[in-house]
Scaffold this motif. Structure first.
Motif, PDB file in Angstrom:
ATOM      1  N   VAL A 156       4.790  -7.786  12.456  1.00 59.20           N
ATOM      2  CA  VAL A 156       5.032  -8.076  13.735  1.00 59.20           C
ATOM      3  C   VAL A 156       5.149  -7.613  14.942  1.00 59.20           C
ATOM      4  O   VAL A 156       4.047  -8.003  16.074  1.00 59.20           O
ATOM      5  CB  VAL A 156       6.795  -8.498  13.926  1.00 59.20           C
ATOM      6  CG1 VAL A 156       7.413  -9.662  15.134  1.00 59.20           C
ATOM      7  CG2 VAL A 156       6.311  -9.833  12.504  1.00 59.20           C
ATOM      8  N   ILE A 157       5.539  -6.485  14.722  1.00 56.62           N
ATOM      9  CA  ILE A 157       5.339  -5.192  16.076  1.00 56.62           C
ATOM     10  C   ILE A 157       3.996  -4.926  16.916  1.00 56.62           C
ATOM     11  O   ILE A 157       3.843  -5.141  17.968  1.00 56.62           O
ATOM     12  CB  ILE A 157       6.302  -3.578  16.045  1.00 56.62           C
ATOM     13  CG1 ILE A 157       7.670  -4.260  15.532  1.00 56.62           C
ATOM     14  CG2 ILE A 157       5.937  -2.674  16.975  1.00 56.62           C
ATOM     15  CD1 ILE A 157       8.656  -2.766  14.791  1.00 56.62           C
ATOM     16  N   ARG A 158       2.803  -4.500  16.133  1.00 59.26           N
ATOM     17  CA  ARG A 158       1.752  -4.321  16.887  1.00 59.26           C
ATOM     18  C   ARG A 158       1.228  -5.685  17.005  1.00 59.26           C
ATOM     19  O   ARG A 158       0.261  -5.517  18.046  1.00 59.26           O
ATOM     20  CB  ARG A 158       1.018  -4.100  15.256  1.00 59.26           C
ATOM     21  CG  ARG A 158       0.930  -2.978  14.616  1.00 59.26           C
ATOM     22  CD  ARG A 158      -0.320  -2.435  13.819  1.00 59.26           C
ATOM     23  NE  ARG A 158       0.561  -1.607  12.250  1.00 59.26           N
ATOM     24  CZ  ARG A 158       0.847  -1.663  11.716  1.00 59.26           C
ATOM     25  NH1 ARG A 158       1.303  -2.467  11.114  1.00 59.26           N
ATOM     26  NH2 ARG A 158       1.531  -0.269  11.293  1.00 59.26           N
ATOM     27  N   GLY A 159       1.547  -6.987  16.503  1.00 60.90           N
ATOM     28  CA  GLY A 159       1.481  -7.560  17.023  1.00 60.90           C
ATOM     29  C   GLY A 159       1.564  -8.470  18.645  1.00 60.90           C
ATOM     30  O   GLY A 159       0.849  -8.210  19.956  1.00 60.90           O
ATOM     31  N   VAL A 160       2.613  -7.631  19.143  1.00 56.35           N
ATOM     32  CA  VAL A 160       3.282  -8.069  20.384  1.00 56.35           C
ATOM     33  C   VAL A 160       3.205  -6.889  21.166  1.00 56.35           C
ATOM     34  O   VAL A 160       2.484  -7.443  22.640  1.00 56.35           O
ATOM     35  CB  VAL A 160       5.490  -7.578  20.161  1.00 56.35           C
ATOM     36  CG1 VAL A 160       5.232  -7.648  21.352  1.00 56.35           C
ATOM     37  CG2 VAL A 160       5.641  -8.332  19.266  1.00 56.35           C
ATOM     38  N   LEU A 161       2.438  -5.944  20.581  1.00 55.30           N
ATOM     39  CA  LEU A 161       1.699  -4.818  20.756  1.00 55.30           C
ATOM     40  C   LEU A 161       0.624  -4.801  21.770  1.00 55.30           C
ATOM     41  O   LEU A 161       0.690  -4.588  22.979  1.00 55.30           O
ATOM     42  CB  LEU A 161       2.148  -2.813  20.591  1.00 55.30           C
ATOM     43  CG  LEU A 161       3.504  -2.806  20.497  1.00 55.30           C
ATOM     44  CD1 LEU A 161       3.295  -1.279  20.131  1.00 55.30           C
ATOM     45  CD2 LEU A 161       3.884  -2.981  21.567  1.00 55.30           C
ATOM     46  N   ASP A 162       0.307  -5.458  20.768  1.00 60.45           N
ATOM     47  CA  ASP A 162      -0.977  -6.089  21.504  1.00 60.45           C
ATOM     48  C   ASP A 162      -1.563  -7.043  21.782  1.00 60.45           C
ATOM     49  O   ASP A 162      -1.812  -6.878  23.701  1.00 60.45           O
ATOM     50  CB  ASP A 162      -2.366  -7.145  20.022  1.00 60.45           C
ATOM     51  CG  ASP A 162      -2.849  -5.427  19.121  1.00 60.45           C
ATOM     52  OD1 ASP A 162      -3.109  -4.068  19.277  1.00 60.45           O
ATOM     53  OD2 ASP A 162      -3.490  -6.202  17.743  1.00 60.45           O
ATOM     54  N   THR A 163      -0.278  -7.844  22.291  1.00 64.46           N
ATOM     55  CA  THR A 163      -0.139  -8.665  23.633  1.00 64.46           C
ATOM     56  C   THR A 163      -0.264  -7.982  24.890  1.00 64.46           C
ATOM     57  O   THR A 163      -0.922  -8.275  25.935  1.00 64.46           O
ATOM     58  CB  THR A 163       0.765  -9.450  22.813  1.00 64.46           C
ATOM     59  OG1 THR A 163       0.744 -10.107  21.959  1.00 64.46           O
ATOM     60  CG2 THR A 163       0.435 -11.281  23.621  1.00 64.46           C
ATOM     61  N   MET A 164       1.182  -7.660  24.690  1.00 65.29           N
ATOM     62  CA  MET A 164       1.596  -6.436  26.101  1.00 65.29           C
ATOM     63  C   MET A 164       0.396  -5.477  26.622  1.00 65.29           C
ATOM     64  O   MET A 164       0.617  -4.568  27.939  1.00 65.29           O
ATOM     65  CB  MET A 164       2.850  -5.662  25.810  1.00 65.29           C
ATOM     66  CG  MET A 164       3.942  -7.067  24.976  1.00 65.29           C
ATOM     67  SD  MET A 164       3.880  -8.161  26.565  1.00 65.29           S
ATOM     68  CE  MET A 164       4.880  -7.327  27.500  1.00 65.29           C
ATOM     69  N   HIS A 165      -0.272  -5.014  26.040  1.00 66.79           N
ATOM     70  CA  HIS A 165      -0.833  -3.969  25.964  1.00 66.79           C
ATOM     71  C   HIS A 165      -2.042  -4.175  27.392  1.00 66.79           C
ATOM     72  O   HIS A 165      -1.934  -2.907  27.814  1.00 66.79           O
ATOM     73  CB  HIS A 165      -2.276  -3.772  25.136  1.00 66.79           C
ATOM     74  CG  HIS A 165      -2.002  -1.876  24.613  1.00 66.79           C
ATOM     75  ND1 HIS A 165      -2.411  -0.856  25.314  1.00 66.79           N
ATOM     76  CD2 HIS A 165      -1.594  -2.029  22.882  1.00 66.79           C
ATOM     77  CE1 HIS A 165      -1.881   0.149  24.263  1.00 66.79           C
ATOM     78  NE2 HIS A 165      -1.715  -0.465  23.365  1.00 66.79           N
ATOM     79  N   PRO A 166      -2.060  -5.106  27.976  1.00 64.20           N
ATOM     80  CA  PRO A 166      -3.041  -5.203  29.012  1.00 64.20           C
ATOM     81  C   PRO A 166      -1.576  -4.744  30.532  1.00 64.20           C
ATOM     82  O   PRO A 166      -2.350  -4.643  31.950  1.00 64.20           O
ATOM     83  CB  PRO A 166      -3.483  -6.773  29.114  1.00 64.20           C
ATOM     84  CG  PRO A 166      -4.148  -7.625  27.974  1.00 64.20           C
ATOM     85  CD  PRO A 166      -2.854  -6.222  26.969  1.00 64.20           C
ATOM     86  N   LYS A 167      -0.867  -5.267  30.341  1.00 64.99           N
ATOM     87  CA  LYS A 167      -0.080  -5.437  31.429  1.00 64.99           C
ATOM     88  C   LYS A 167       0.313  -4.141  31.541  1.00 64.99           C
ATOM     89  O   LYS A 167       0.346  -3.306  32.551  1.00 64.99           O
ATOM     90  CB  LYS A 167       1.288  -5.998  30.551  1.00 64.99           C
ATOM     91  CG  LYS A 167       2.486  -6.391  31.588  1.00 64.99           C
ATOM     92  CD  LYS A 167       3.107  -7.301  31.281  1.00 64.99           C
ATOM     93  CE  LYS A 167       4.249  -6.919  32.956  1.00 64.99           C
ATOM     94  NZ  LYS A 167       5.635  -7.705  32.970  1.00 64.99           N
ATOM     95  N   ALA A 168       0.228  -3.468  30.202  1.00 63.70           N
ATOM     96  CA  ALA A 168       1.313  -1.692  30.360  1.00 63.70           C
ATOM     97  C   ALA A 168      -0.348  -1.058  31.124  1.00 63.70           C
ATOM     98  O   ALA A 168      -0.322  -0.557  32.017  1.00 63.70           O
ATOM     99  CB  ALA A 168       1.509  -1.368  29.021  1.00 63.70           C
TER     100      ALA A 168
END
Ligand code: ADP
Length: 307
Positions: A159-171
């Motif tokens: 679940v955490i990896r999925g969230v991080l994947d989605t947030m990568h572009p913003k970061a």
């Protein structure tokens, strides 16, 4: 009647001498001048009337109960109001967006660069308003308990990896790096995956938003002695002052108003996160130091206690 205790005397019972009192004490629960309940007391065991000391104590308790009932009533009214206003706002917003798109697309005449710039601002304002409406509706449903949490076994690390994947572009856009440390292999946890993603997305989003280029966001996941899964979202961003820290989970609270507003923040995100963590039987806490960063910690109970 006011809120003064009132005694009903001469109560008769089908079986006399069965030890039940012949007096009953009634204390009206009055909130804002309205009768909101009634506290009823008698002494069934001894058959004696309620003593004056106990009457005084019950009167004080009745005062507290009246305040609590009145607060709950106002809260419910506020929730209903928020939810119906949010619903009503959706239709005109959709209409503004649709006409804006038509104009922007050149359907009603050529659009020059300056007009495009302004129409783009209208679009972004619509996005912000839509997020705010969505947050208000979510929060009002959570507060009234109208949100169902559907738990199923989930692999937290995934679940955490999925969230991080989605947030990568913003970061990446903000020049912030995202990292995940799985301290120990986490057990399967009973959770509503969609809701947990919402919690983590919100925390990571804030950790990026209240940061600077070159900043870091780390997610650490571990299991505590009680078997609970613990997720820390840590950043080295702006942090929150000691005075503001106790208020960050309040509705509409924004410590850094201009930054939060620029980033489209409503001040509802953490209030929603807190309700969602609690709806899971878990909790959320925060530690923060201004100019050093913040750590938000979500604790989710182990499988047995959360089913
Ligand atoms: P929003 O982000 O929409 O303003 P939130 O409820 O998510 O609303 O957060 C409330 C406030 O808490 C934010 O406006 C900000 O001042 C503070 N805050 C939240 N997360 C962080 C963080 N990681 N670092 C610094 N401040 C934060």
């Amino acid at each position: 009647m006011g809120s003064a205790p009132y005694v009903i005397e001469g109560i008769t019972h089908p079986e006399p001498d069965d030890g039940r009192a012949e007096e009953r004490l009634l204390i009206p629960l009055v909130g804002q001048g309205i009768l909101v309940g009634l506290l009823v007391a008698d002494n069934p065991g001894s058959g004696n009337p309620v003593s004056p000391q106990r009457t005084r104590l019950l009167h004080s308790l009745a005062g507290l109960a009246s305040v609590a009932i009145e607060r709950a009533r106002v809260d419910k009214l506020r929730g209903t109001l928020i939810s119906s206003v949010s619903h009503e706002l959706r239709a005109p917003l959709a209409s503004i967006r649709a006409y804006n798109e038509l104009v922007m697309g050149g359907d009603v005449g050529e659009v020059n660069d300056e007009q495009k710039l302004f129409l783009g601002r209208v679009e972004r304002a619509c996005d912000r308003l839509e997020r705010l409406i969505q947050d208000l509706m979510n929060l009002s449903k959570l507060r009234t308990g109208d949100v169902s949490i559907k738990k199923a076994p989930a692999d937290l690390a995934n679940v955490i990896r999925g969230v991080l994947d989605t947030m990568h572009p913003k970061a990446a856009n903000a020049g912030v790096t995202l990292n995940f440390h799985e301290e120990a292999k986490l057990p399967m946890t009973m959770t509503d995956q969609g809701r947990l993603e919402q919690v983590l997305t919100n925390l990571v989003d804030n950790a990026i938003k209240f940061n600077r280029a070159g900043g870091k966001v780390e997610i650490l996941a571990e299991r505590n002695e009680a078997g609970a899964s613990v997720i820390h979202v840590r950043d080295n961003g702006t942090g929150v002052s000691k005075t503001d820290l106790p208020r960050v989970f309040e509705r509409f609270f924004r410590a850094d108003r201009s930054r939060s507003r620029d980033a489209g923040g409503s001040g509802l995100g953490l209030a929603i996160v807190k309700h969602l963590a609690r709806a899971h039987g878990g909790s959320i806490t925060v530690e923060s130091e201004q100019m050093k960063g913040s750590t938000f910690t979500v604790e989710l109970p182990d499988c047995e206690s959360c089913q």
